[in-house]
Design an enzyme around this catalytic site. Structure first.
Site, PDB file in Angstrom:
ATOM      1  N   LYS A  52      51.938  44.673 -19.636  1.00 17.18           N
ATOM      2  CA  LYS A  52      50.710  45.321 -19.500  1.00 17.18           C
ATOM      3  C   LYS A  52      49.967  44.842 -18.209  1.00 17.18           C
ATOM      4  O   LYS A  52      50.066  43.501 -18.025  1.00 17.18           O
ATOM      5  CB  LYS A  52      50.083  45.498 -20.628  1.00 17.18           C
ATOM      6  CG  LYS A  52      48.435  45.679 -20.629  1.00 17.18           C
ATOM      7  CD  LYS A  52      48.529  47.362 -20.210  1.00 17.18           C
ATOM      8  CE  LYS A  52      46.949  47.965 -19.957  1.00 17.18           C
ATOM      9  NZ  LYS A  52      47.051  49.444 -19.583  1.00 17.18           N
TER      10      LYS A  52
ATOM     11  N   CYS B  28      45.285  51.866 -10.725  1.00 17.62           N
ATOM     12  CA  CYS B  28      44.581  52.182 -12.141  1.00 17.62           C
ATOM     13  C   CYS B  28      43.822  53.313 -12.021  1.00 17.62           C
ATOM     14  O   CYS B  28      42.801  53.132 -11.188  1.00 17.62           O
ATOM     15  CB  CYS B  28      44.070  51.143 -12.664  1.00 17.62           C
ATOM     16  SG  CYS B  28      43.416  51.751 -14.497  1.00 17.62           S
TER      17      CYS B  28
HETATM   18  O1  RRO Z   1      45.178  51.102 -18.498  1.00 22.85           O
HETATM   19  C1  RRO Z   1      45.136  52.328 -18.187  1.00 22.85           C
HETATM   20  O2  RRO Z   1      44.258  53.020 -18.176  1.00 22.85           O
HETATM   21  C2  RRO Z   1      46.155  52.597 -16.878  1.00 22.85           C
HETATM   22  C3  RRO Z   1      46.427  51.777 -15.973  1.00 22.85           C
HETATM   23 BR1  RRO Z   1      45.840  49.883 -15.752  1.00 22.85          BR
HETATM   24  C4  RRO Z   1      47.156  52.154 -15.057  1.00 22.85           C
HETATM   25  O3  RRO Z   1      47.702  51.408 -13.988  1.00 22.85           O
HETATM   26  N1  RRO Z   1      47.738  53.590 -15.314  1.00 22.85           N
HETATM   27  C5  RRO Z   1      47.425  54.249 -16.180  1.00 22.85           C
HETATM   28  O4  RRO Z   1      47.801  55.422 -16.311  1.00 22.85           O
HETATM   29  N2  RRO Z   1      46.659  53.867 -17.000  1.00 22.85           N
END
Ligand code: RRO
Length: 310
Positions: A43, A128
């Protein structure tokens, strides 16, 4: 038949999880490591632990998913300790995903990785879509170039970037021109299609709480966009830069299409979330079936060989 090489490590197949799905805790990561996936990624980590956005923040739809997780994670040290421990146990290829909450945090996270014992790959998440008030870095071309210029003054380990989808040929051209200046190991296209809106018609209401229901789309909706990004970057990037294809992988034919567009590895997000880690053996079997039908013996027989109409 599905064997593939990445940084001189032989993987049993080209399949991985997409960062964010099934990789938040060491328990989930252990499951990935023990699954049929060829490799895995953690993650996306920030410097500090983050709770993320309020729930509900992930929703499965008939054709995919919408999420606004907001970068919940256990902090860089948690994931760095995990991959270093596995490295000492003999793990050959791992991917550690990171992003900073500021320019300076990005630099300090990568310095910490550079100075650590970690010898695996770093995935620098520039895309993100879900942190309120923080635009996706890779939609700002100048900032991306400045950031990577500074990163490569000190970072010498294998590193790739996770990109958002682009929708204009001029943007493919410009981002590829920037990326080609740097000794990147790979480019990963695409992150979720940012800021979609899914509606529950009965309730006349959004399905996730953060940001008034806006969130990143994954799954079937986004395969054509993902394939276009993989293809566009394969046509533009230096051959030394590998491509990871992510987006819209539901079955073995989708994996085949990503590879046909030029993907070296293929990541699975929404479908992994729906099915769990058993998805990797299913996809591997289905990909082998497609290859058998077509008479292909290895991934190199068709990788990047998409035909156009003359
Ligand atoms: O954690 C998120 O909301 C998230 C991330 Br870091 C990302 O790179 N892509 C996404 O769809 N959600």
């Amino acid at each position: 038949m599905l064997k593939t090489n990445f940084l001189d490590v032989e993987l049993s197949n080209p399949l991985m999880n997409a960062s964010g799905v099934h990789c938040m805790t060491t328990e989930e990561l252990d499951e990935l490591a023990g699954s049929a996936a060829g490799a895995f990624v953690t993650k996306t980590a920030t410097r500090d632990y983050r709770e993320g956005n309020p729930e509900p923040r992930y929703y499965d739809t008939a054709l995919g998913s919408i999420n606004s997780m907001g970068l919940p994670n256990n902090g860089l040290d948690y994931y760095l300790d995990y991959v270093i421990k596995r490295q000492k146990e003999g793990a050959k290829l791992q991917f550690l995903s990171v992003t900073g909450m500021s320019y300076e945090e990005n630099i300090s996270l990568l310095k910490k990785i550079q100075e650590s014992e970690y010898e695996g790959v770093t995935e620098f998440n520039l895309s993100c879509p879900n942190v309120p008030g923080k635009p996706q870095i890779a939609y700002d071309f100048e900032l991306t170039e400045k950031l990577l210029s500074e990163v490569f003054t000190f970072f010498t380990k294998p590193i790739g970037v996770k990109l958002p989808p682009y929708f204009d040929i001029a943007h493919f051209d410009e981002m590829a021109r920037i990326l080609n200046k740097f000794p990147l190991t790979y480019v990963n296209s695409v992150n979720s299609v940012g800021n979609g809106l899914y509606i529950d018609l009965d309730k006349e209401q959004v399905v996730i709480k953060p940001k008034g229901g806006f969130g990143g789309l994954g799954g079937e909706y986004i395969k054509p966009t993902a394939l276009a990004n993989v293809r566009a970057f394969r046509e533009r990037l230096n051959p030394s830069i590998k491509i990871i294809g992510t987006g819209g992988v539901i079955n073995g034919r989708d994996v085949f299409e990503h590879i046909l567009c030029g993907a070296d590895l293929v990541q699975v997000g929404t479908t992994l979330h729906k099915e769990g880690v058993a998805v990797f053996s299913r996809l591997a079997e289905e990909l082998q079936e497609v290859m058998k039908e077509k008479g292909y013996k290895s991934l190199d027989d068709f990788r990047g060989k998409l035909k156009v109409i003359e």
